[in-house]
Design an enzyme around this catalytic site. Structure first.
Site, short mmCIF file in Angstrom:
data_model
loop_
_atom_site.label_atom_id
_atom_site.label_comp_id
_atom_site.label_asym_id
_atom_site.label_seq_id
_atom_site.Cartn_x
_atom_site.Cartn_y
_atom_site.Cartn_z
N PHE A 36 19.16 58.41 1.05
CA PHE A 36 20.11 57.83 0.10
C PHE A 36 20.59 58.84 -0.95
O PHE A 36 21.62 58.66 -1.57
CB PHE A 36 19.46 56.63 -0.63
N LYS A 87 23.60 58.01 11.22
CA LYS A 87 22.95 56.79 10.73
C LYS A 87 22.61 57.07 9.27
O LYS A 87 21.57 57.64 8.95
CB LYS A 87 21.69 56.51 11.56
N SER A 117 12.01 61.08 3.77
CA SER A 117 10.63 61.23 3.28
C SER A 117 9.72 61.79 4.39
O SER A 117 10.03 61.65 5.59
CB SER A 117 10.11 59.88 2.81
N CYS A 151 15.71 66.38 -3.52
CA CYS A 151 14.59 67.01 -2.83
C CYS A 151 14.31 68.38 -3.42
O CYS A 151 13.26 68.96 -3.18
CB CYS A 151 14.88 67.14 -1.35
N GLU A 159 5.05 62.80 -4.33
CA GLU A 159 6.46 62.90 -4.74
C GLU A 159 6.83 61.62 -5.48
O GLU A 159 6.72 60.53 -4.92
CB GLU A 159 7.35 63.08 -3.51
P1 NAD Z 1 13.55 57.54 3.69
O1 NAD Z 1 12.62 58.36 4.48
O2 NAD Z 1 13.10 56.23 3.18
O3 NAD Z 1 14.88 57.23 4.55
C1 NAD Z 1 15.57 58.26 5.23
C2 NAD Z 1 16.25 57.65 6.45
O4 NAD Z 1 15.26 57.16 7.35
C3 NAD Z 1 17.19 56.49 6.14
O5 NAD Z 1 18.34 56.60 6.93
C4 NAD Z 1 16.35 55.27 6.51
O6 NAD Z 1 17.14 54.19 6.95
C5 NAD Z 1 15.47 55.77 7.62
N1 NAD Z 1 14.15 55.13 7.65
C6 NAD Z 1 13.45 54.65 6.60
N2 NAD Z 1 12.26 54.15 7.00
C7 NAD Z 1 12.21 54.31 8.34
C8 NAD Z 1 11.23 54.00 9.34
N3 NAD Z 1 10.08 53.41 9.03
N4 NAD Z 1 11.51 54.31 10.62
C9 NAD Z 1 12.66 54.89 10.96
N5 NAD Z 1 13.63 55.22 10.04
C10 NAD Z 1 13.41 54.94 8.76
O7 NAD Z 1 14.08 58.47 2.49
P2 NAD Z 1 15.00 58.06 1.26
O8 NAD Z 1 14.22 57.25 0.31
O9 NAD Z 1 16.32 57.56 1.71
O10 NAD Z 1 15.27 59.51 0.63
C11 NAD Z 1 14.39 60.14 -0.24
C12 NAD Z 1 13.48 61.11 0.47
O11 NAD Z 1 14.25 62.07 1.17
C13 NAD Z 1 12.61 61.92 -0.48
O12 NAD Z 1 11.33 62.03 0.07
C14 NAD Z 1 13.29 63.28 -0.52
O13 NAD Z 1 12.45 64.36 -0.86
C15 NAD Z 1 13.78 63.38 0.88
N6 NAD Z 1 14.83 64.36 0.99
C16 NAD Z 1 14.51 65.55 1.54
C17 NAD Z 1 15.48 66.53 1.63
C18 NAD Z 1 15.14 67.87 2.22
O14 NAD Z 1 16.04 68.64 2.41
N7 NAD Z 1 13.90 68.16 2.55
C19 NAD Z 1 16.77 66.30 1.15
C20 NAD Z 1 17.07 65.05 0.61
C21 NAD Z 1 16.08 64.08 0.53
#
Ligand code: NAD
Length: 497
Positions: A149, A173, A226, A281, A382
């Protein structure tokens, strides 16, 4: 209620699924829309469309694909304000910060405009007598991107411009919390002349993600989110024989050396810890105070954290907006409660912030902890909110070990005036992206972005040269025209003569 659909084969697509998820404006707490969550069948239709589009798109000369990217760049520039407003209204970040993320995404489009040059192969004449050999890179097929997000424009744009320019087709997605920007980008790509089916957006939750993982027509998956989900994607895509890069969570340190320009370090930290309400991130959530710099650092930070201008992202005076959802706000407040129970010293407490006229928005003020220890949960995990922890250490070596022992390895910075400390740190630190007197060392589009340790599973970083390698497979051709010497059968390992 505004319904956000999918975008498949060049147009909006409603799909069969009845599942939806609510979208809120974080600044006001009001619901603004409902997004459709795809079923496995909806996802299969989109993948089918992308598969069909691949056969003609992959055959287009790279120059023609680059021309679509040039046009896309122009169209994004024309629609900059509108895209910015979309991001602010669903994510909550402040207006100029949203503009900044579009710029960083646009830079990847600019990089992808150079695809004819980037796809040039290698050729060796006469690897053996009258034998030539060359290597070339070909597209993979249907690629998918699953995004978080916190950067609704930039993170998808780390992926699809490079994937598409390389000749692949793409399923995005996006996060179900702020999907509208992705749909608008899909419309703008059509306006830029991208053929239907080359870029598709399918909204959804775990079901949609699993439908990608389990579909044999998807060749490669790029994930950002994440760490637990990144690991799940990595393991399951590998099991299903897909190429995968999965970027995870982070806990980024800023090492503040006693010899640094403290004003520069404090200003850098303020932006890196509290910009985008810490939902980055590359946010710096740990300040490592080395030697005797701790008291001065905390004193200066305190004044600035207390003076942070918090408000709606649409208000140009705001420096920090709300968090993305009510649930996330509760989670971040929960971490502040944990920190106080663990014995860290809460120097600035933002938990009770209320903004007049925005009483239902998801706001929290900046929080600052001092005396944080490495066994505390607020240090290890985090938080993804505007909470900065100060950890005090005696010297450079202790600071370096602290950073290297942490499970995450996304970004890190050192603030120092000493070249020796800066150089030694950059060389020895076990982190993917390192800043020396730079608070958020995000690589430019023509380099590549990625962390180490549990911040990235897979072996390719995003965009730049690593992106081109990820979205193409290498083929090496060795050829001899039979007009020269005829040879007898050879039954030993061929060597060049
Ligand atoms: P998230 O992991 O909750 O969601 C990311 C994506 O995965 C979304 O599209 C979501 O719909 C999907 N998703 C969520 N739960 C799932 C599951 N159980 N099974 C399959 N798909 C699933 O992350 P978020 O809250 O949207 O974003 C924040 C996180 O992203 C933080 O941990 C941040 O550090 C990380 N992030 C990392 C980077 C990087 O470059 N390393 C960059 C941006 C964000």
């Amino acid at each position: 209620m505004n319904i956000i659909e999918h975008f498949v084969n060049g147009k909006k697509f409603l799909g069969d699924s009845r599942k939806t998820s609510k979208i809120f404006n974080p600044a006001t707490g009001e619901q603004s829309a409902e997004v459709k969550l795809a079923s496995t069948k909806d996802m299969s239709k989109a993948i089918e469309a992308a598969k069909t589009a691949f056969s003609s798109w992959s055959k287009k000369p790279p120059l023609q694909r680059a021309r679509v990217m040039f046009k896309f760049k122009e169209i994004i520039e024309k629609n900059f304000e509108e895209l910015t407003r979309i991001i602010v209204s669903e994510h909550g970040k402040v207006f100029d910060d949203a503009k900044g993320e579009i710029t960083r995404g646009l830079e990847v489009v600019e990089f992808a405009c150079g695809i004819p040059q980037l796809l040039k192969g290698e050729f060796t004449e006469n690897v053996g007598t009258d034998v030539d050999s060359w290597s070339l890179r070909q597209p993979l097929g249907v690629c998918a991107g699953i995004t978080p997000f916190n950067f609704p424009a930039m993170v998808p744009m780390w992926m699809f411009p490079v994937a598409i320019a390389c000749g692949n087709t793409f399923i995005l997605k996006p996060s179900e919390k702020d999907p509208s920007c992705s749909i608008r980008l899909a419309e703008l790509l059509v306006e830029a002349g991208l053929p239907e089916g080359v870029f598709n957006v399918v909204n959804g939750d775990k079901e949609a993600v699993d439908a990608i993982i389990n579909n044999k027509d998807v060749s490669a998956v790029s994930f950002v989110g994440s760490t637990p989900v990144a690991k799940y994607i990595y393991e399951n895509c590998a099991k299903n024989e897909k190429r995968v890069q999965a970027l995870g969570g982070a806990k980024n340190h800023a090492v503040i050396m006693p010899d640094c320009d403290l004003e520069q370090a404090v200003n850098g930290l303020m932006g890196a810890a509290y910009g985008s309400a810490g939902e980055r991130c590359m946010a710096q959530s740990v300040a490592v105070a080395v030697g005797d710099v701790g008291n001065k650092l905390v004193e200066r930070l305190t004044k600035k954290v207390e003076a942070l201008k918090i408000g709606s992202g649409m208000d140009k005076k705001s420096e920090m907006g709300p968090l993305v959802t009510k649930e996330h706000l509760e989670k971040v407040k929960g971490y502040v409660d944990i920190g106080t129970k663990e014995g860290a010293k809460l120097v600035v407490d933002g938990r009770n912030l209320k903004l007049q006229g925005y009483e239902n928005g998801y706001y929290i003020g900046g929080c600052l902890f001092d005396q944080v220890k490495k066994d505390m949960r607020i240090y290890k995990e985090e938080i993804f909110g505007p909470v900065l922890s100060v950890v005090r250490v005696k010297d450079f070596d202790e600071a370096l070990s602290l950073v290297n022992e942490h499970e995450f390895g996304n970004g890190v910075s050192i603030f120092t005036r000493d070249g020796d400390s800066g150089r030694t740190f950059a060389s020895k630190v076990q982190i993917g992206m390192v800043g020396i007197n730079i608070p958020i060392p995000v690589p430019m589009a023509f380099h590549s972005f990625g962390g180490w340790k549990r911040s990235l599973f897979g072996d390719h970083h995003m965009h730049g040269p690593e992106g081109v390698r990820f979205y193409t497979k290498l083929k090496t051709i060795t050829s001899r025209w039979p007009s020269g010497l005829r040879s007898d059968p050879e039954f030993v390992m061929p060597t060049m003569k």
